[in-house]
Design a protein around this motif. Sequence first.
Motif, PDB file in Angstrom:
ATOM      1  N   LYS A   1       0.835  -1.199   0.000  1.00 34.80           N
ATOM      2  CA  LYS A   1       0.000   0.000   0.000  1.00 34.80           C
ATOM      3  C   LYS A   1       0.872   1.251   0.000  1.00 34.80           C
ATOM      4  O   LYS A   1       1.734   1.403   0.870  1.00 34.80           O
ATOM      5  N   ALA A   2       0.631   2.117  -0.975  1.00 31.91           N
ATOM      6  CA  ALA A   2       1.394   3.359  -1.058  1.00 31.91           C
ATOM      7  C   ALA A   2       0.550   4.451  -1.676  1.00 31.91           C
ATOM      8  O   ALA A   2      -0.251   4.199  -2.579  1.00 31.91           O
TER       9      ALA A   2
ATOM     10  N   ILE B   1       1.971   3.176 -11.205  1.00 35.63           N
ATOM     11  CA  ILE B   1       1.279   3.337  -9.923  1.00 35.63           C
ATOM     12  C   ILE B   1      -0.063   2.617  -9.948  1.00 35.63           C
ATOM     13  O   ILE B   1      -0.408   1.869  -9.024  1.00 35.63           O
TER      14      ILE B   1
ATOM     15  N   TYR C   1      -1.563   1.162  -6.440  1.00 38.70           N
ATOM     16  CA  TYR C   1      -1.244   2.246  -5.523  1.00 38.70           C
ATOM     17  C   TYR C   1      -2.193   3.428  -5.740  1.00 38.70           C
ATOM     18  O   TYR C   1      -3.033   3.404  -6.631  1.00 38.70           O
TER      19      TYR C   1
END
Length: 253
Positions: A153-154, A169, A174
């Motif tokens: 998780k980002a 991404i 993300y």
Amino acid sequence: MNLIDTHAHLEDIKDLKGAIKRAAEVGVIAIIAVGSDYKSNLWIMRESQKYATKNLKIYPALGLHPWDLNFAKVKKTIDFIEKNIDRAVALGEVGLDYWYKDVRKNESKREMQRKVFQKILSIANKNNKPLSIHSRGAWIDCVNMVIEAGIKKAVFHWFSGPIEALKKILDYGYYVSATPAAAYSKEHRKIIARTPLENIILETDSPVVYAGEPAEPAHITKALNAVAELKKKRISVVAERTTENAKQIFGIN
């Protein structure tokens, strides 16, 4: 509407008590208080909860900003992060910045940033924590390092990078955050327009200045309105989706 400001530097806000009151009045139910160095992390852990209310919770994130790194500061801050990691909902603000003044043409300082970020990624993995990532001017390197580290998780905070980086991404599930700059910044608007609502959260990055006005968490409505306009969705729909996204990322309720 229930809203979450996922990235704010509360220790730098003037009249924080008043700012929290104004945020609650517009529907903010939670704020992720991000750190950037030892001093701000210490403030977050010791002081931030004094400003929480019955209707607005404050959650700590511990960070190490890529600006102005040196060995002594890095070691002290990382030691503090590792000691307090169980009390934090995320690691942030962390990342890379290749546009920062003396880093622009100094490869050794860029390498220092990468080494520190690699250590942060390792801590995140070990403790299963999400990240709030600063990636200005280092978008591709940042994204690639997060992917290679196997981060689950980002959030790429206030992302305004190239579409190539955005595609990665999104491919890896993300998120990007929309700030009040989504109302006028060409590059930021381009990113938010191309990002599915399922991958967007809201933030203010308070007290950063937008169009001449210092931000505070109540200004999350500016980000909300900008996303709704770009997505051609009702404000209530955007509020609900971005709030759920934030809850899932940071494990809050």
